[in-house]
Scaffold this active site. Structure first.
Site, PDB file in Angstrom:
ATOM      1  N   ARG A   9     -30.488 -28.664  15.983  1.00  0.00           N
ATOM      2  CA  ARG A   9     -29.293 -27.857  15.758  1.00  0.00           C
ATOM      3  C   ARG A   9     -28.104 -28.803  15.606  1.00  0.00           C
ATOM      4  O   ARG A   9     -28.167 -29.975  15.983  1.00  0.00           O
ATOM      5  CB  ARG A   9     -29.050 -26.924  16.943  1.00  0.00           C
ATOM      6  CG  ARG A   9     -30.099 -25.836  17.098  1.00  0.00           C
ATOM      7  CD  ARG A   9     -29.970 -25.138  18.448  1.00  0.00           C
ATOM      8  NE  ARG A   9     -28.655 -24.523  18.615  1.00  0.00           N
ATOM      9  CZ  ARG A   9     -28.147 -24.159  19.792  1.00  0.00           C
ATOM     10  NH1 ARG A   9     -28.826 -24.375  20.895  1.00  0.00           N
ATOM     11  NH2 ARG A   9     -26.961 -23.589  19.845  1.00  0.00           N
ATOM     12  N   LYS A  85     -35.166 -23.526  27.856  1.00  0.00           N
ATOM     13  CA  LYS A  85     -34.794 -22.130  28.137  1.00  0.00           C
ATOM     14  C   LYS A  85     -34.569 -21.337  26.844  1.00  0.00           C
ATOM     15  O   LYS A  85     -34.521 -20.106  26.884  1.00  0.00           O
ATOM     16  CB  LYS A  85     -33.559 -22.059  29.030  1.00  0.00           C
ATOM     17  CG  LYS A  85     -32.267 -22.553  28.416  1.00  0.00           C
ATOM     18  CD  LYS A  85     -31.111 -22.346  29.382  1.00  0.00           C
ATOM     19  CE  LYS A  85     -29.794 -22.733  28.754  1.00  0.00           C
ATOM     20  NZ  LYS A  85     -28.645 -22.418  29.615  1.00  0.00           N
ATOM     21  N   THR A 129     -19.172 -15.792  31.214  1.00  0.00           N
ATOM     22  CA  THR A 129     -20.564 -16.213  31.089  1.00  0.00           C
ATOM     23  C   THR A 129     -21.204 -15.484  29.926  1.00  0.00           C
ATOM     24  O   THR A 129     -20.910 -14.316  29.670  1.00  0.00           O
ATOM     25  CB  THR A 129     -21.384 -15.938  32.364  1.00  0.00           C
ATOM     26  OG1 THR A 129     -22.760 -16.267  32.110  1.00  0.00           O
ATOM     27  CG2 THR A 129     -21.312 -14.476  32.795  1.00  0.00           C
ATOM     28  N   SER A 131     -24.432 -15.043  29.790  1.00  0.00           N
ATOM     29  CA  SER A 131     -25.782 -14.740  30.272  1.00  0.00           C
ATOM     30  C   SER A 131     -25.813 -13.488  31.137  1.00  0.00           C
ATOM     31  O   SER A 131     -25.111 -13.400  32.148  1.00  0.00           O
ATOM     32  CB  SER A 131     -26.296 -15.945  31.076  1.00  0.00           C
ATOM     33  OG  SER A 131     -27.350 -15.585  31.922  1.00  0.00           O
ATOM     34  N   ASN A 153     -20.175 -23.246  21.903  1.00  0.00           N
ATOM     35  CA  ASN A 153     -20.781 -24.428  22.509  1.00  0.00           C
ATOM     36  C   ASN A 153     -20.063 -24.785  23.812  1.00  0.00           C
ATOM     37  O   ASN A 153     -19.057 -24.173  24.172  1.00  0.00           O
ATOM     38  CB  ASN A 153     -20.785 -25.606  21.521  1.00  0.00           C
ATOM     39  CG  ASN A 153     -19.385 -25.964  21.051  1.00  0.00           C
ATOM     40  OD1 ASN A 153     -18.423 -25.912  21.811  1.00  0.00           O
ATOM     41  ND2 ASN A 153     -19.244 -26.329  19.785  1.00  0.00           N
ATOM     42  N   CYS A 244     -33.639 -13.561  26.226  1.00  0.00           N
ATOM     43  CA  CYS A 244     -32.244 -13.802  26.610  1.00  0.00           C
ATOM     44  C   CYS A 244     -31.525 -12.513  26.998  1.00  0.00           C
ATOM     45  O   CYS A 244     -30.533 -12.534  27.691  1.00  0.00           O
ATOM     46  CB  CYS A 244     -31.480 -14.456  25.454  1.00  0.00           C
ATOM     47  SG  CYS A 244     -32.013 -16.132  25.075  1.00  0.00           S
TER      48      CYS A 244
END
Length: 320
Positions: A9, A85, A129, A131, A153, A244
């Protein structure tokens, strides 16, 4: 001299990780007589293109690897360095994970501007976050916090801490370590408060399963302890069919079994798995010991399924 084309990437973290792995592999080539050169080919993935919505709305695991795997199957690249992950629990036919290098710190960490830890954040503090796993567990621990999505990022997320009014952001410590930015970490979130993502802190070196020459080199790079721990976590994830977009966490380590255990005195894998509701009102956890990572992952997942994990995951998918 064969040139190994390494897909990566374009993010600074991905390129840094890939560069570090190539440096390590070059040393192994010199030590063991492999005649390889390495060349990096940048590839844009779906996860890199879509930055205006949360990961849970874009899709599951594979967001950051699918285009890279397609290039590998087409023979355009020979291998790729992934954050473990990000890797789906089942790889495409024809590809294999050739090595898991030694894992770095798998914990999540908190970054704040004023040095406050998770227990010191003010009531109602805005915490960023990307996540669901992190937000679920943090809501369970600190229900008063305002957990809000923050994509991009590592660098852009750190900047958003300063520009968008967050009191704190949550990130994987491993990414900051690999970028050399560990001094930005305010505090680490203990695993008993926030279990890390499956494979967090570990890298996976993916290649074609018929590339025997490259696989011989990667076997020398593999860290057996890290490989076993990650295998247990990934099997746990695979049984639960999670990605995810669902709040699933797991952490495996190698320990000596206690005297009261049937495996007393033996070196075993200890796996803790977690499934939580998005709002953090239900957090299911289970810890077991075992010798076989795949069997252990299945057993921990089975225990959580018995306690209602599948029902929670179905509800999460309906919300999405």
């Amino acid at each position: 001299m064969r040139t190994i084309v390494v897909g990566s990437r374009q993010s600074a973290l991905a390129l840094t990780q890939t560069g570090q792995v190539i440096d390590d592999l070059k040393k192994l080539c010199q030590e063991h007589g492999f005649e390889f050169e390495f060349e990096v080919k940048k590839i844009v993935t779906k996860g890199d293109r879509i930055l205006d919505v949360t990961l849970s709305k874009v899709g599951g695991k594979g967001l950051f690897v699918k285009e890279i795997e397609q290039a590998m199957l087409a023979g355009e690249i020979d291998m790729a360095v992934h954050s473990m992950k990000d890797m789906p629990s089942i790889l495409p036919d024809g590809l294999t994970n050739g090595a898991v290098p030694r894992r770095v710190d798998p914990r999540d960490c908190l970054i704040t501007l004023d040095g406050k830890g998770i227990d010191d954040l003010p009531q109602g503090a805005r915490v960023g976050t990307s996540s669901l796993r992190r937000s679920s567990q943090l809501k369970a621990y600190r229900p008063d916090l305002e957990l809000e999505p923050v994509r991009g990022n590592i660098d852009s997320r750190l900047k958003k801490l300063e520009t968008e009014g967050f009191q704190a952001i949550l990130l994987a410590a491993a990414g900051l370590y690999r970028m050399g930015w560990e001094d930005r970490i305010t505090s680490y979130i203990p695993a008993d408060i926030c279990l890390p993502a499956v494979g967090q802190g570990a890298l996976g070196i993916e290649c074609r399963e018929d590339d025997e020459e490259l696989l011989k080199l990667l076997a020398l790079y593999n860290d057996k302890e890290s490989e076993m721990a990650v295998a247990a976590e990934r099997r746990f994830l695979g049984v639960l069919n999670g990605g995810c977009q669902v709040p699933i966490g797991a952490h495996a380590i190698l320990v000596k079994a206690p005297e009261e255990h049937t495996l007393a005195g033996q070196n075993v894998i200890q796996l803790t798995g977690m499934v939580g509701s998005p709002e953090g009102d239900v957090i299911l956890k289970e810890t077991l010991l075992g010798l076989d990572p795949v069997k252990l992952g299945e057993e921990v997942a089975g225990k959580l399924i018995e306690r209602g994990a599948e029902k929670i995951l179905e509800q999460v998918k309906e919300i999405d």
